[in-house]
Design a protein around this motif. Structure first.
Motif, mmCIF file in Angstrom:
data_model
loop_
_atom_site.group_PDB
_atom_site.id
_atom_site.type_symbol
_atom_site.label_atom_id
_atom_site.label_comp_id
_atom_site.label_asym_id
_atom_site.label_seq_id
_atom_site.Cartn_x
_atom_site.Cartn_y
_atom_site.Cartn_z
ATOM 1 N N UNK A 85 133.621 33.646 37.591
ATOM 2 C CA UNK A 85 132.977 33.632 36.284
ATOM 3 C C UNK A 85 133.602 32.511 35.464
ATOM 4 N N UNK A 86 132.830 31.955 34.566
ATOM 5 C CA UNK A 86 133.322 30.873 33.717
ATOM 6 C C UNK A 86 133.342 29.532 34.441
ATOM 7 N N UNK A 87 133.928 28.546 33.781
ATOM 8 C CA UNK A 87 134.022 27.177 34.296
ATOM 9 C C UNK A 87 135.488 26.863 34.532
ATOM 10 N N UNK A 88 135.865 26.564 35.778
ATOM 11 C CA UNK A 88 137.264 26.279 36.120
ATOM 12 C C UNK A 88 137.336 24.986 36.915
ATOM 13 N N UNK A 89 138.114 24.048 36.397
ATOM 14 C CA UNK A 89 138.246 22.751 37.034
ATOM 15 C C UNK A 89 138.998 22.887 38.361
ATOM 16 N N UNK A 90 138.486 22.224 39.390
ATOM 17 C CA UNK A 90 139.191 22.141 40.668
ATOM 18 C C UNK A 90 139.943 20.822 40.725
ATOM 19 N N UNK A 91 139.245 19.730 40.507
ATOM 20 C CA UNK A 91 139.881 18.421 40.435
ATOM 21 C C UNK A 91 139.092 17.542 39.468
ATOM 22 N N UNK A 104 135.194 17.963 40.259
ATOM 23 C CA UNK A 104 134.667 19.066 41.054
ATOM 24 C C UNK A 104 135.156 20.322 40.350
ATOM 25 N N UNK A 105 134.246 21.258 40.086
ATOM 26 C CA UNK A 105 134.609 22.449 39.319
ATOM 27 C C UNK A 105 133.917 23.684 39.890
ATOM 28 N N UNK A 106 134.572 24.825 39.698
ATOM 29 C CA UNK A 106 133.962 26.114 39.988
ATOM 30 C C UNK A 106 133.229 26.528 38.722
ATOM 31 N N UNK A 107 131.905 26.649 38.809
ATOM 32 C CA UNK A 107 131.078 26.982 37.661
ATOM 33 C C UNK A 107 130.391 28.309 37.970
ATOM 34 N N UNK A 108 131.013 29.396 37.530
ATOM 35 C CA UNK A 108 130.540 30.716 37.943
ATOM 36 C C UNK A 108 130.801 30.868 39.431
ATOM 37 N N UNK A 109 129.765 31.162 40.194
ATOM 38 C CA UNK A 109 129.914 31.361 41.641
ATOM 39 C C UNK A 109 129.429 30.156 42.439
ATOM 40 N N UNK A 110 129.283 28.990 41.769
ATOM 41 C CA UNK A 110 128.890 27.764 42.465
ATOM 42 C C UNK A 110 129.898 26.658 42.174
ATOM 43 N N UNK A 111 129.799 25.581 42.931
ATOM 44 C CA UNK A 111 130.680 24.429 42.752
ATOM 45 C C UNK A 111 129.848 23.258 42.238
ATOM 46 N N UNK A 112 130.345 22.560 41.220
ATOM 47 C CA UNK A 112 129.706 21.366 40.674
ATOM 48 C C UNK A 112 130.497 20.137 41.091
ATOM 49 N N UNK A 132 132.157 33.971 46.699
ATOM 50 C CA UNK A 132 132.692 35.296 46.384
ATOM 51 C C UNK A 132 134.198 35.189 46.187
ATOM 52 N N UNK A 133 134.780 36.171 45.543
ATOM 53 C CA UNK A 133 136.234 36.199 45.375
ATOM 54 C C UNK A 133 136.893 36.611 46.685
ATOM 55 N N UNK A 134 138.173 36.294 46.793
ATOM 56 C CA UNK A 134 139.021 36.690 47.924
ATOM 57 C C UNK A 134 138.488 36.220 49.267
ATOM 58 N N UNK A 135 137.839 35.055 49.277
ATOM 59 C CA UNK A 135 137.316 34.465 50.508
ATOM 60 C C UNK A 135 137.706 32.991 50.533
#
Length: 182
Positions: A85-91, A104-112, A132-135
């Motif tokens: 959930x939410x927007x979390x930066x990966x790099x 590259x970011x995690x945007x909810x359950x997808x990657x941007x 999904x989480x924990x995968x």
């Protein structure tokens, strides 16, 4: 969010490899070592390395290297999201108020995956795969001077044929892993 091995390459040459074996040392031999802030290291996938990011202050900041005028780019990593959930930066690689950068970011359950070319045009693709989480997921993002592609677990998740041109990057941009640059 946990990460295992982040590798960057362009023009067929590995530029940086962070195996996250207790530190953010670049094991490619190119010396793009990172600086850890609030990191937790532990076991990842496939080998002993792995890094956990708390989503707020954990990050790796790597020495600036120039991606400007690069035609062939690959960014690959393993990730295990603790939340989708939410927007979390990966790099992200940019300087403050930059006009040309990539992330590259995690945007909810997808990657941007977003990037600019040298003319200042930008494009973004989002994964068609729902995470999904924990995968653990193997994510690979590429650009070949024409098409952006994203692969998740070895399968193409999305692509976009874009205005051709080399990747654009403002001079002095640093690479951050795990936290926005704001």
């Amino acid at each position: 969010m946990s990460f295992n091995e982040l590798i960057t390459s362009w023009s067929g040459t590995t530029k940086s490899l962070y195996q996250m074996n207790g530190n953010s040392t670049d094991t490619s031999g190119n010396g793009w070592n990172g600086t850890d802030t609030n990191m937790t290291y532990g076991r990842g996938v496939g080998w002993s390395g792995g890094a956990s990011f708390n989503g707020t202050s954990s990050r790796i900041t790597a020495t600036a290297y120039d991606w400007n005028n690069t035609a062939n780019i690959t960014i690959a990593f393993w990730m295990n999201p603790s939340s989708v959930s939410g927007f979390r930066m990966i790099t992200i690689q940019r300087i403050s108020a930059a006009t040309k950068y990539h992330y590259i970011a995690l945007n909810g359950a997808t990657i941007d995956f977003l990037m600019f070319n040298t003319s200042g045009s930008n494009a973004q693709i989002s994964s068609a795969t729902t995470l999904s989480t924990s995968t653990w997921y193997r994510v690979v993002c590429t650009y070949d001077a024409t098409t952006m592609r994203m692969y998740i677990n070895g399968k193409q998740s999305n692509s976009w044929t874009w205005v051709s041109g080399n990747m654009g990057m403002d001079a002095g941009a640093t690479l951050r892993i795990g936290m926005n640059d704001g």
